[in-house]
Design an enzyme around this catalytic site. Structure first.
Site, PDB file in Angstrom:
ATOM      1  N   GLU A 107      49.855  57.576 143.655  1.00 19.47           N
ATOM      2  CA  GLU A 107      49.835  59.026 143.844  1.00 19.47           C
ATOM      3  C   GLU A 107      48.530  59.608 143.297  1.00 19.47           C
ATOM      4  O   GLU A 107      47.954  59.061 142.346  1.00 19.47           O
ATOM      5  CB  GLU A 107      51.064  59.620 143.122  1.00 19.47           C
ATOM      6  CG  GLU A 107      51.113  61.131 142.983  1.00 19.47           C
ATOM      7  CD  GLU A 107      51.288  61.875 144.309  1.00 19.47           C
ATOM      8  OE1 GLU A 107      50.677  61.470 145.303  1.00 19.47           O
ATOM      9  OE2 GLU A 107      52.011  62.886 144.318  1.00 19.47           O
ATOM     10  N   ASP A 108      48.073  60.706 143.875  1.00 12.62           N
ATOM     11  CA  ASP A 108      46.837  61.316 143.375  1.00 12.62           C
ATOM     12  C   ASP A 108      47.071  61.978 142.021  1.00 12.62           C
ATOM     13  O   ASP A 108      46.403  61.678 141.038  1.00 12.62           O
ATOM     14  CB  ASP A 108      46.237  62.298 144.398  1.00 12.62           C
ATOM     15  CG  ASP A 108      47.228  63.355 144.883  1.00 12.62           C
ATOM     16  OD1 ASP A 108      48.394  63.378 144.431  1.00 12.62           O
ATOM     17  OD2 ASP A 108      46.830  64.184 145.728  1.00 12.62           O
ATOM     18  N   ASP A 111      51.722  66.730 138.802  1.00 17.00           N
ATOM     19  CA  ASP A 111      51.559  68.085 138.266  1.00 17.00           C
ATOM     20  C   ASP A 111      52.877  68.490 137.600  1.00 17.00           C
ATOM     21  O   ASP A 111      53.105  68.161 136.432  1.00 17.00           O
ATOM     22  CB  ASP A 111      51.152  68.995 139.432  1.00 17.00           C
ATOM     23  CG  ASP A 111      50.914  70.438 139.033  1.00 17.00           C
ATOM     24  OD1 ASP A 111      50.628  70.693 137.859  1.00 17.00           O
ATOM     25  OD2 ASP A 111      51.004  71.329 139.904  1.00 17.00           O
ATOM     26  N   PHE A 160      43.228  73.571 138.409  1.00 17.47           N
ATOM     27  CA  PHE A 160      43.328  73.048 139.769  1.00 17.47           C
ATOM     28  C   PHE A 160      42.051  72.277 140.084  1.00 17.47           C
ATOM     29  O   PHE A 160      40.961  72.838 140.057  1.00 17.47           O
ATOM     30  CB  PHE A 160      43.541  74.164 140.784  1.00 17.47           C
ATOM     31  CG  PHE A 160      43.982  73.633 142.120  1.00 17.47           C
ATOM     32  CD1 PHE A 160      45.311  73.314 142.347  1.00 17.47           C
ATOM     33  CD2 PHE A 160      43.058  73.431 143.138  1.00 17.47           C
ATOM     34  CE1 PHE A 160      45.723  72.787 143.566  1.00 17.47           C
ATOM     35  CE2 PHE A 160      43.463  72.903 144.359  1.00 17.47           C
ATOM     36  CZ  PHE A 160      44.794  72.590 144.579  1.00 17.47           C
ATOM     37  N   ARG A 173      38.020  66.953 149.776  1.00 17.64           N
ATOM     38  CA  ARG A 173      38.552  65.603 149.495  1.00 17.64           C
ATOM     39  C   ARG A 173      37.429  64.580 149.371  1.00 17.64           C
ATOM     40  O   ARG A 173      37.584  63.547 148.721  1.00 17.64           O
ATOM     41  CB  ARG A 173      39.480  65.143 150.636  1.00 17.64           C
ATOM     42  CG  ARG A 173      40.781  65.902 150.741  1.00 17.64           C
ATOM     43  CD  ARG A 173      41.708  65.166 151.712  1.00 17.64           C
ATOM     44  NE  ARG A 173      42.788  66.011 152.201  1.00 17.64           N
ATOM     45  CZ  ARG A 173      43.935  66.210 151.566  1.00 17.64           C
ATOM     46  NH1 ARG A 173      44.136  65.656 150.394  1.00 17.64           N
ATOM     47  NH2 ARG A 173      44.860  66.972 152.084  1.00 17.64           N
TER      48      ARG A 173
HETATM   49  P1  IMP Z   1      53.998  68.197 141.821  1.00 13.62           P
HETATM   50  O1  IMP Z   1      55.085  67.901 142.806  1.00 13.62           O
HETATM   51  O2  IMP Z   1      54.123  69.576 141.214  1.00 13.62           O
HETATM   52  O3  IMP Z   1      53.872  67.135 140.748  1.00 13.62           O
HETATM   53  O4  IMP Z   1      52.642  68.259 142.623  1.00 13.62           O
HETATM   54  C1  IMP Z   1      52.036  67.082 143.091  1.00 13.62           C
HETATM   55  C2  IMP Z   1      51.207  67.342 144.313  1.00 13.62           C
HETATM   56  O5  IMP Z   1      50.602  68.636 144.296  1.00 13.62           O
HETATM   57  C3  IMP Z   1      50.046  66.355 144.359  1.00 13.62           C
HETATM   58  O6  IMP Z   1      50.375  65.213 145.101  1.00 13.62           O
HETATM   59  C4  IMP Z   1      48.942  67.161 145.018  1.00 13.62           C
HETATM   60  O7  IMP Z   1      49.027  67.045 146.419  1.00 13.62           O
HETATM   61  C5  IMP Z   1      49.239  68.602 144.628  1.00 13.62           C
HETATM   62  N1  IMP Z   1      48.452  69.030 143.454  1.00 13.62           N
HETATM   63  C6  IMP Z   1      48.905  69.296 142.216  1.00 13.62           C
HETATM   64  N2  IMP Z   1      47.920  69.669 141.394  1.00 13.62           N
HETATM   65  C7  IMP Z   1      46.797  69.625 142.137  1.00 13.62           C
HETATM   66  C8  IMP Z   1      45.414  69.897 141.840  1.00 13.62           C
HETATM   67  O8  IMP Z   1      44.999  70.238 140.705  1.00 13.62           O
HETATM   68  N3  IMP Z   1      44.546  69.732 142.874  1.00 13.62           N
HETATM   69  C9  IMP Z   1      44.928  69.344 144.130  1.00 13.62           C
HETATM   70  N4  IMP Z   1      46.196  69.091 144.433  1.00 13.62           N
HETATM   71  C10 IMP Z   1      47.127  69.223 143.453  1.00 13.62           C
END
Ligand code: IMP
Length: 182
Positions: A107-108, A111, A160, A173
């Site tokens: 996963e990238d 958050d 972010f 990207r």
């Molecule tokens: P979560 O479900 O809140 O953990 O969010 C995860 C997803 O939100 C990641 O796979 C990203 O696609 C996107 N995301 C969360 N934070 C960032 C950020 O700082 N930059 C870009 N994408 C983010």
């Protein structure tokens, strides 16, 4: 320089948070760690979560000095810079090939943990032997769902970020380093 400290794109200014070299070094270390944990007998399946993890997954598998498989799936919980609070899972996954295997979700960024909390539970239906999570970035101060991150390269502050596969509305990207919008 491939990754200058400050860049201006479309009239917006971005400041570098993590350099391409720091990323390269950390991904190399992580790949070695996973390889050592897997041992010689295992052929793990790296499951790349599109789109954001495509750069990380490409670097991770190229640094992985052993046999491995790669699969892709797509999910989304974001619109612009805000979470929608909902996860959508898209087709593209060959679930049969996860059965009995050691699966590492790639996963990238974790958050709030919403997406990975959902995905890791959902993937259990394919009966992998082990299911682990490798996240390029985590934002510990934002985490509010129960997610165990087994492998991670960087803990970052609540900002972010873009670059290295991460986007803002589909852009940035392709930046080789990590940047924060000023
Ligand atoms: P979560 O479900 O809140 O953990 O969010 C995860 C997803 O939100 C990641 O796979 C990203 O696609 C996107 N995301 C969360 N934070 C960032 C950020 O700082 N930059 C870009 N994408 C983010």
């Amino acid at each position: 320089m491939r990754d200058p400290e400050v860049i201006t794109l479309n009239g917006a200014t971005f400041k570098r948070l993590i350099s391409a070299k720091e990323i390269e070094d950390k991904v190399g270390v992580l790949a070695k760690q996973i390889r050592s944990d897997m041992g010689n007998a295992e052929i793990p399946v790296f499951l790349c979560v599109l789109k954001g993890a495509f750069v990380f997954a490409a670097d991770l598998v190229r640094n992985y000095e052993g046999l491995c498989e790669l699969q892709f799936l797509r999910m989304s919980s974001y619109s612009g810079a805000n979470t929608t609070g909902k996860v959508t899972l898209y087709p593209g996954l060959d679930g049969e090939k996860l059965k009995g295997r050691r699966v590492v979700v790639v996963e990238d960024i974790v958050d709030t943990g919403l997406s990975m909390n959902y995905l890791l539970k959902d993937l259990r239906q394919y009966n992998p032997r082990t299911l682990e999570l490798a996240a390029m970035f985590t934002k510990p101060s934002r985490l509010c769902h129960d997610v165990k991150v087994d492998y991670s390269c960087f803990d970052i502050p609540d900002a972010f970020i873009v670059g290295y596969g991460l986007d803002y509305d589909g852009l940035y990207r392709n930046l080789p380093a990590i940047y924060v919008k000023e």
